[in-house]
Write an enzyme that holds these catalytic residues in place. Structure first.
Site, short mmCIF file in Angstrom:
data_model
loop_
_atom_site.label_atom_id
_atom_site.label_comp_id
_atom_site.label_asym_id
_atom_site.label_seq_id
_atom_site.Cartn_x
_atom_site.Cartn_y
_atom_site.Cartn_z
N LYS A 98 5.43 9.96 58.94
CA LYS A 98 5.62 8.52 59.20
C LYS A 98 7.11 8.27 59.38
CE LYS A 98 1.62 6.48 56.99
NZ LYS A 98 0.89 7.75 57.08
N ASP A 147 2.79 9.98 62.84
CA ASP A 147 1.79 8.96 62.52
C ASP A 147 2.19 7.63 63.17
OD1 ASP A 147 0.17 10.54 60.93
OD2 ASP A 147 1.01 9.84 59.04
N GLN A 176 -3.59 3.83 68.41
CA GLN A 176 -4.60 3.10 67.63
C GLN A 176 -5.47 2.24 68.56
OE1 GLN A 176 -1.19 1.48 65.87
NE2 GLN A 176 -1.63 2.21 63.80
N ARG A 197 -3.33 11.97 69.14
CA ARG A 197 -4.38 11.64 68.18
C ARG A 197 -4.83 10.20 68.43
NH1 ARG A 197 -2.19 11.35 62.37
NH2 ARG A 197 -2.24 13.61 62.50
N GLY A 201 -7.20 2.70 63.81
CA GLY A 201 -6.06 1.90 63.32
C GLY A 201 -6.37 1.33 61.95
N THR A 239 -11.68 10.44 63.84
CA THR A 239 -12.66 9.45 63.39
C THR A 239 -13.73 10.14 62.56
OG1 THR A 239 -14.21 7.72 64.08
CG2 THR A 239 -14.06 9.64 65.52
N HIS A 240 -14.35 9.33 61.66
CA HIS A 240 -15.50 9.83 60.91
C HIS A 240 -16.78 9.22 61.46
CE1 HIS A 240 -11.91 9.38 58.37
NE2 HIS A 240 -12.20 10.60 58.02
N ARG A 302 -7.54 3.23 52.44
CA ARG A 302 -8.86 3.90 52.39
C ARG A 302 -9.89 2.99 51.72
NH1 ARG A 302 -5.77 6.46 54.95
NH2 ARG A 302 -6.70 5.05 56.42
N ALA A 304 -9.83 -0.27 51.64
CA ALA A 304 -10.10 -1.41 52.51
C ALA A 304 -11.08 -1.05 53.61
CB ALA A 304 -8.79 -1.91 53.12
N GLU A 305 -11.10 0.23 54.00
CA GLU A 305 -12.01 0.66 55.07
C GLU A 305 -13.45 0.66 54.63
OE1 GLU A 305 -8.84 3.54 57.09
OE2 GLU A 305 -10.37 4.44 55.84
P1 FDA Z 1 -14.96 3.63 60.38
O1 FDA Z 1 -13.95 3.05 59.44
O2 FDA Z 1 -15.79 2.68 61.18
O3 FDA Z 1 -15.87 4.62 59.58
C1 FDA Z 1 -16.96 5.33 60.13
C2 FDA Z 1 -17.70 6.05 59.01
O4 FDA Z 1 -16.83 7.00 58.39
C3 FDA Z 1 -18.11 5.14 57.86
O5 FDA Z 1 -19.35 4.54 58.11
C4 FDA Z 1 -18.13 6.12 56.71
O6 FDA Z 1 -19.30 6.90 56.76
C5 FDA Z 1 -16.97 7.00 56.98
N1 FDA Z 1 -15.72 6.50 56.38
C6 FDA Z 1 -14.66 5.97 57.04
N2 FDA Z 1 -13.67 5.62 56.19
C7 FDA Z 1 -14.10 5.94 54.96
C8 FDA Z 1 -13.52 5.83 53.67
N3 FDA Z 1 -12.29 5.33 53.48
N4 FDA Z 1 -14.25 6.26 52.60
C9 FDA Z 1 -15.48 6.77 52.78
N5 FDA Z 1 -16.09 6.91 53.99
C10 FDA Z 1 -15.42 6.49 55.07
N6 FDA Z 1 -4.52 5.09 61.17
C11 FDA Z 1 -3.34 4.56 61.59
O7 FDA Z 1 -3.22 3.34 61.72
N7 FDA Z 1 -2.30 5.38 61.89
C12 FDA Z 1 -2.38 6.74 61.80
O8 FDA Z 1 -1.41 7.45 62.08
C13 FDA Z 1 -3.61 7.30 61.37
N8 FDA Z 1 -3.78 8.64 61.26
C14 FDA Z 1 -5.04 9.15 61.00
C15 FDA Z 1 -5.26 10.52 61.03
C16 FDA Z 1 -6.54 11.03 60.88
C17 FDA Z 1 -6.75 12.50 60.96
C18 FDA Z 1 -7.64 10.15 60.65
C19 FDA Z 1 -9.04 10.65 60.52
C20 FDA Z 1 -7.42 8.80 60.57
C21 FDA Z 1 -6.13 8.29 60.73
N9 FDA Z 1 -5.89 6.93 60.65
C22 FDA Z 1 -4.67 6.43 61.06
C23 FDA Z 1 -6.91 6.03 60.05
C24 FDA Z 1 -7.81 5.42 61.10
O9 FDA Z 1 -7.09 4.49 61.87
C25 FDA Z 1 -9.00 4.70 60.44
O10 FDA Z 1 -8.52 3.68 59.63
C26 FDA Z 1 -9.91 5.61 59.63
O11 FDA Z 1 -10.04 6.87 60.23
C27 FDA Z 1 -11.32 5.01 59.50
O12 FDA Z 1 -11.87 4.80 60.77
P2 FDA Z 1 -13.12 5.62 61.38
O13 FDA Z 1 -12.79 5.94 62.79
O14 FDA Z 1 -13.43 6.77 60.54
O15 FDA Z 1 -14.28 4.57 61.46
#
Ligand code: FDA
Length: 321
Positions: A98, A147, A176, A197, A201, A239-240, A302, A304-305
């Protein structure tokens, strides 16, 4: 939606004092952060690599407001890279940085005594520190990804990326999908050799710059992903979300991308079974592993997500009483 109120509450100093009394070893913190020491993250990396996953490591810290600390963070990355190399892990583990942790947000004292943020000084310092980290990463055979933080830093971060890529073209960017601007940024960065990446966001952003509705964010993610997968660069799909992972697979087929020409990325402790499944079917799967004692901001994002993590979190807090 709980996300925005939680991110706002997280800024309270009293909440921070309460939460940071939690021990890192155990409970909610350990679920997302393997430890505070270099040895902890090296151990976690070894475990992940041993079952076929790749790693990117974040030395936790953000919004650093003094030069000494910014320099110390850069030095911590150099020590980490050396440790990874010593352990034979540097080819499987890169680092995520960062810019605000290595000086971008640095304020300077103005002659009349008030403080103001001078972007030129912060930008210069973070660029110098980022160069040191990129050089050290290259010398042990790995890479750096910058990041992306809140929208007020996007232009500066991309400007720093452009500077760094003149000497270190392997440096990765993060975009993002929740920002309105990101489709254009994807087009600009989808060139050969460009590691990007894409994530949804994680910050609390105003309507003026970011989609607020999660379906709109998902649709933007798909549009951005399509640009990156159709382009010449190296997409890193962070993404997850099961639907988005499926769509990424479909784009890989449509654009004739073999495994190894893109990768999936997920956070340490989240959807571990899916991480293993993807690695098991031959996809490149990289896990983002944060470590260090500055875990507060990361943990709050984390929580808040995913509001269901809150129950677990509140239980951890109560058990401290
Ligand atoms: P979403 O939040 O919709 O989640 C989809 C599913 O994933 C959920 O239904 C759940 O099953 C699972 N899940 C997601 N978050 C979870 C949690 N906290 N606990 C448990 N289960 C969870 N952001 C940013 O602003 N700047 C950055 O530089 C980065 N860098 C980054 C690197 C990497 C490798 C990842 C994976 C993510 C980031 N992020 C990030 C964070 C990203 O922006 C985002 O906030 C999270 O990845 C959650 O979003 P999803 O795409 O997973 O979808």
């Amino acid at each position: 939606m709980l996300r925005q109120p939680l991110l706002m509450i997280a800024r309270s100093r009293r909440i921070k004092e309460l939460v940071t009394q939690l021990p890192v070893s155990g409970g909610i913190v350990a679920r997302f952060v393997p430890g505070e020491r270099t040895a902890d993250v090296v151990g976690a990396t070894r475990d992940l690599v041993s079952d076929g996953r790749l790693v990117t490591i974040d030395f936790l810290g953000e919004d650093t407001l003094d030069q000494h600390r910014a320099d110390a963070t850069a030095t911590a990355y150099l020590d980490l890279l050396e440790a990874l190399s010593r352990e034979g892990l540097a080819r499987s583990a890169e680092v995520s940085v960062k810019l605000s942790a290595i000086g971008q947000a640095l304020p300077v004292a103005e002659p009349w005594g008030s403080e103001a943020t001078d972007h030129t000084i912060g930008a210069k310092l973070s660029l110098e520190n980022a160069r040191r980290i990129c050089q050290a990463a290259r010398s042990v055979g790995t890479t750096v990804t910058l990041d992306m933080e809140d929208h007020t830093t996007t232009d500066q971060t991309l400007a720093t990326l452009r500077e760094l890529r003149k000497d270190f073209p392997e440096t990765g960017a993060v975009l993002q999908a929740y920002l309105h601007r990101t489709e254009d940024d994807c087009r600009a960065l989808a060139y050969e050799g460009s590691r990007v990446r894409l994530c949804k966001g994680a910050y609390n952003e105003p309507e003026r710059v970011a989609f607020q509705d999660r379906h709109e964010v998902d649709k933007s993610f798909v549009r951005c992903l399509k640009i990156l997968m159709a382009g010449q660069g190296y997409p890193m799909i962070a993404t997850h979300d099961p639907r988005l992972i499926k769509i990424a697979g479909a784009f890989a087929t449509r654009y004739d991308r073999a495994p190894g020409t893109y990768e999936f990325q997920m956070l340490f402790g989240i959807r571990t079974d899916e991480q293993k499944r993807l690695a098991g079917v031959g996809e490149r799967m990289r896990v983002y592993v944060p470590y260090g004692d500055e875990w507060y901001g990361y943990l709050m994002r984390r929580l808040a997500e995913r509001p269901s993590n809150l129950t677990f979190f509140l239980r951890s807090l109560l058990s401290q009483k």
